[in-house]
Design an enzyme around this catalytic site. Structure first.
Site, short mmCIF file in Angstrom:
data_model
loop_
_atom_site.label_atom_id
_atom_site.label_comp_id
_atom_site.label_asym_id
_atom_site.label_seq_id
_atom_site.Cartn_x
_atom_site.Cartn_y
_atom_site.Cartn_z
N ASP A 95 0.84 -1.20 0.00
CA ASP A 95 0.00 0.00 0.00
C ASP A 95 0.87 1.25 0.00
O ASP A 95 2.07 1.21 0.29
CB ASP A 95 -0.88 -0.03 1.26
N ASP A 99 -10.94 2.14 -2.96
CA ASP A 99 -11.46 1.83 -1.63
C ASP A 99 -12.98 1.78 -1.64
O ASP A 99 -13.59 1.36 -0.65
CB ASP A 99 -10.99 2.89 -0.62
#
Ligand code: GLA
Length: 728
Positions: A477, A547
Site C-alpha cells: 500500500d 477503496d
C-alpha cells in the site's frame, strides 16, 4: 517485417497487423512524422512530410526557419529553437541557456526489445517485437538522443521512449524529457481521459479539443486518484465499435503529463512523459537518462478495439508474475471487517468461516505491527504486535494454513509515521525540505527511498516478515502523496531529481521483493486506486482498484479501468452493506457479479453477515472458478454504460475462439414500462448456435449480435444477472 527503411525516400515504415506509422528524415536531418493510422500496403510518399507546404524550410530559406519549426510535424520536438508548441526535451547548458536541436545521425533495426534500465517496460521475443533506434545528435551540446520505437505487430502497439546521453565535457540539466510525441492534423478530435478522486477513480470523460493545450497530469509523486497517465484522441463519431482512436498510455508510476494541443494551423500535438513540474535532472559528462515507456495504439474500430489491443498487450507483454494466467486464490481481507480492531482469535474466526464457504486465502490488512491501533502511528516499525497476534505471526499463519487457507499480509513500506521508533531514530529519512516542517497526511511522512540505506531497511523489514512464515500474498500500500520535496542526500543542483529517483527506488524495491519471493502474489494499492498504472503491473499482476467497494460506484470505476486494463488486473471485492463509503444497500448477488469482473474476493466480517448472505458465498466462489479463465483471457466488450445514457450497465467477455461468452447485466435503476432492454452481443461466431445456459433457448450468433438479446427477468433497483451463452 514490422519495420522497414527506404533508403531513397529516407523514410521508416513501422507496421503492425492493422496500423502503420511512418517517420521521415528531412533535408536538414530533422526526424519528422509522416503518418500514423490504418495499415498501408505501400510506403507513403515523401509528400507526407509536408515539406512543400513549408517553402521556407531552413535548407531553402534560413530567413524563415522559425515559421518552419512551428509547423513541421516532429517526432521529438526540442525547446528553445522556435517550435512554440509543447517540446519534449528542454536542456539547459552550463551557461544557463535552454536550447537543443536534434539531427538524424544513424539508425538500427533489431529483433526483440531492449530492457529499459531501472524501469518497468514491455517485453517480447524476437518473433513478437522489433525495435527501431533512431540516433540523433545535437552537435552544439554534444548530446545524443536515441528514439526507441518497438513494434508489437499482433497487438497493434508501438512503444516509445528516449535515451539522452551527455557525450560532451559540460554538465547539462534536463528540464524536461518526455517519452513520446505525435503530431497530426486535427480531425475534429475529442479527448478521452480518466479522472476522479479518492473512492471515485478513473471515471471516463470526453470533450472536444479546443485551441490551446488540454492535459491531464500528476505532480503528486504517484499516478494519482485524480488523473490518469492515459489519453486518447477520438474522431467525433467514435463509439465502442466505430471511429478512429489514437491512444497513449504511460508505463510509469510517478508524476506524468499527457497532453493534446490544438495549434493555429489546426494541427494537433499529443505528448506524454514525466511531468516537467519540479523536475530537473543533472546530466554529468558521460551519463545518460532513460525516459519511461509510452504505449501507443491506433484503432479504426472504436474504443472497444483499443481496449482489447491494450488488454492483450498488457497480459502478454507487461505482466511478468507467475500469476498472470494462474488462478488467483479467492481471498477474504479483514480491512472492512475489523479495521484496526482485531486479534489472532478474530482472524481465525474469520478464516474458519471463510473456509467453510470455499474462500481460499485470508489477508491480514493494516494494524498488525508496532502499536498501530489507529492510522496515526508505527509505519516503519515492522515488528509484529504481539498484543494482537498473541502467539506470534508464524503461529497465526500456520493455524490459518492448517484450516486450509493461504495467508496474505499488508505492508506500507514507503512510509514512516511521525509517531514511530523509526522516525525517532532517523528523522532525516523522511522526505522534507531542509528547515521546513514537512506536511503530514494521515499522520505520516514519506520515506526518502531515493536513498539506498532507506530502501535496504524497508526491503529487509518486508523480507524478514516473509521469511518468517509461509506467506503467499502481499498487499503493498501507499497511502499519501508526496510533498515538501527534498532529500538530505542530494546536492543542491540535483534536488530536482527526487520525484523520479523516488519512483526508481520504488521499482528497485519491488524488483527485489519479486526476485527473492518469485511465487509471491503481489497486489499493489494506493489509498485505493491511486497507483493503478502500467508501471506497477510490471511487478504485480493485480492492483486494488478503489477503496469504494459499493457495487454501483464500482460500475463506473471498473468501466473506466477496463477501458485500458485487463479485467484480471482489477482488485475487486464483495463487501458488507450498507456500504461503508456511500451507505448504499445493494443485493449480495450484484456485489458478487460486479466483483467477478475483477480479481474477486471478500472484504467483510463473514462471521457477522446474515445467514442468507453467507449462504450465497459458496455459489459465488463456484462462479468465480467456473468463469475465471474466460474472464482472465477473453475479449472484453462494453455493451452499455449507465454513466453514459442507459439506466443499466452491461459488459461481455467472449472467449477468443467464440466458444462461449458471459454477459453481466446490472439494472441500476428500475424503470416502469421499459420494453427495450435489448443488448447486442459481440465477438460471437455468426453462423453458430448459442444456448443460453440453464435454459433451452438457442440463438444464432448472428441474431445475438445483430438483433440482440432481450433482458426480461429483472425487477428492482441494483439487480443484476449473468447470462452465459455456449456455442452448440
Ligand atoms: C488503504 C487501502 C485499504 C486499506 C487501508 C489500510 O486505504 O486502500 O484497502 O488497506 O489503506 O490502512
Amino acid at each position: 517485417m514490422g519495420i522497414q527503411y527506404d533508403e531513397q525516400k529516407r523514410m521508416f515504415k513501422l507496421d503492425t497487423e492493422n496500423t502503420t506509422y511512418i517517420i521521415g528524415i528531412s533535408e536538414e536531418g530533422y526526424v519528422g512524422h509522416a503518418y500514423y493510422g490504418k495499415r498501408l500496403g505501400q510506403f507513403g510518399g515523401r509528400y507526407l512530410m509536408r515539406m512543400e507546404e513549408a517553402p521556407y524550410t531552413p535548407s531553402v530559406n534560413r530567413r524563415e526557419k522559425n515559421s518552419f519549426m512551428d509547423f513541421f510535424p516532429m517526432e521529438y520536438p526540442t525547446g528553445g529553437i522556435g517550435d512554440y508548441r509543447e517540446s519534449c526535451l528542454n536542456v539547459r547548458n552550463s551557461a544557463g541557456s535552454v536550447a537543443s536541436e536534434l539531427f538524424y545521425e544513424s539508425h538500427v533495426i533489431e529483433e526483440g526489445k531492449p530492457e529499459l534500465l531501472g524501469l518497468p517496460a514491455s517485453f517480447g521475443d524476437a518473433d513478437e517485437v522489433q525495435t527501431l533506434r533512431v540516433v540523433c545528435t545535437d552537435p552544439i551540446l554534444d548530446l545524443r538522443v536515441t528514439l526507441l520505437y518497438s513494434v508489437f505487430e499482433k497487438e497493434d502497439v508501438i512503444t516509445r521512449s528516449a535515451l539522452v546521453e551527455n557525450k560532451g565535457e559540460e554538465k547539462l540539466y534536463l528540464e524536461k524529457v518526455y517519452s513520446a510525441n505525435l503530431d497530426m492534423e486535427n480531425r475534429e478530435f475529442e479527448m478521452v481521459s480518466l479522472c476522479g478522486s479518492w473512492a471515485r477513480e478513473r471515471h471516463i470523460q470526453r470533450a472536444g479539443l479546443h485551441y490551446g493545450k488540454q492535459s491531464v497530469s500528476s505532480a503528486k509523486g504517484e499516478s494519482s486518484h485524480q488523473e490518469h497517465p492515459f489519453i486518447a484522441l477520438v474522431t467525433p463519431e467514435t463509439t465502442q465499435s466505430t471511429g478512429e482512436v489514437y491512444a497513449m498510455h504511460f508505463v510509469y508510476s510517478g508524476n506524468f503529463i499527457a497532453q493534446a494541443e490544438r495549434t493555429h494551423f489546426d494541427f494537433v500535438r499529443m505528448v506524454m512523459g514525466i511531468n516537467a513540474e519540479e523536475f530537473c535532472w543533472r546530466l554529468l559528462p558521460g551519463e545518460c537518462f532513460q525516459s519511461p515507456e509510452a504505449v501507443m495504439t491506433y484503432s479504426d474500430g472504436g474504443l472497444g478495439k483499443m481496449s482489447r489491443s491494450l488488454h492483450d498487450f498488457y497480459r502478454e507483454h507487461l505482466i511478468r508474475s507467475p500469476y498472470k494466467y494462474k488462478k488467483r486464490p479467492v481471498l477474504i481481507n479483514n480491512w472492512e471487517a475489523t479495521y484496526f480492531d482485531f486479534d489472532t482469535q478474530k482472524l481465525l474466526d474469520i478464516a474458519r468461516e471463510a473456509k467453510k464457504n470455499g474462500i481460499e486465502m485470508l489477508v491480514m490488512d493494516d494494524g498488525w505491527f508496532g502499536k498501530r491501533d489507529w492510522d496515526d502511528s508505527s509505519l516503519g516499525d515492522w515488528t509484529v504486535n504481539e498484543k494482537k497476534l498473541t502467539s506470534g505471526l508464524p503461529d497465526l499463519v500456520n493455524q490459518v494454513r492448517e484450516l486450509g487457507l493461504e495467508f496474505g499480509i499488508w505492508f506500507e513500506p514507503e512510509m514512516i509515521s511521525r509517531d514511530s521508533e523509526l522516525y525517532r531514530e532517523h528523522p532525516d529519512w523522511a522526505i522534507q525540505v531542509a528547515g521546513r516542517e514537512p506536511g503530514q497526511s494521515r499522520a505520516q511522512y514519506v520515506l526518502d527511498i531515493s536513498r539506498k540505506e532507506v530502501r535496504d531497511y524497508a526491503c529487509e523489514c518486508v523480507a524478514k516478515i516473509l521469511r518468517s512464515a509461509p506467506i503467499s500474498y502481499v498487499k503493498w500500500d501507499m497511502n499519501r502523496q508526496l510533498s515538501d520535496i527534498g532529500s538530505a542526500c542530494l546536492p543542491a543542483d540535483a534536488q530536482g531529481e527526487l520525484f523520479h529517483r523516488y519512483v526508481l527506488g520504488l521499482y528497485e524495491m519491488q524488483e527485489r521483493l519479486v526476485t527473492e519471493f518469485p511465487d509471491l502474489l503481489l497486489e499493489n494499492c494506493s489509498g485505493g486506486g491511486a497507483r493503478f498504472d502500467p508501471g506497477m503491473l510490471y511487478y504485480s499482476p493485480q492492483i486494488w482498484c478503489s477503496d469504494d467497494t459499493d457495487a454501483i460506484e464500482r460500475l463506473r470505476i471498473q468501466e473506466g479501468t477496463a477501458l485500458i486494463y485487463p479485467l484480471s488486473t482489477m482488485g475487486a471485492h464483495v463487501s458488507d452493506c450498507p456500504n461503508h463509503i456511500v451507505e448504499r444497500n445493494t443485493p449480495f448477488e450484484t456485489r458478487g457479479n460486479v466483483a467477478l469482473a475483477g480479481t474477486f474476493g471478500y472484504e467483510l466480517d463473514i462471521t457477522k453477515i446474515s445467514e442468507e448472505e453467507r449462504a450465497q458465498i459458496a455459489g459465488q466462489v463456484e462462479l468465480y472458478h467456473k468463469y475465471y479463465e474466460l474472464i482472465q483471457t477473453g475479449d472484453y466488450y462494453r455493451i452499455a454504460s449507465w454513466s453514459d445514457r442507459y439506466p443499466w450497465d452491461c459488459w461481455e467477455v467472449a472467449a477468443k475462439d467464440a466458444s462461449h461468452a458471459l454477459v453481466t447485466f446490472v439494472q441500476v435503476l428500475a424503470q416502469p414500462n421499459m420494453h427495450n432492454k435489448n443488448i447486442r452481443l459481440c465477438g460471437l461466431d455468426a453462423g453458430a448456435g448459442y444456448r443460453l445456459e440453464g435454459t433451452e433457448e438457442v440463438y444464432t450468433g448472428e441474431e445475438l449480435m445483430a438483433c440482440g438479446f432481450l433482458i426480461r427477468d429483472l425487477k428492482g433497483d441494483f439487480r443484476s444477472k449473468l447470462y452465459h451463452f455456449i456455442r452448440e
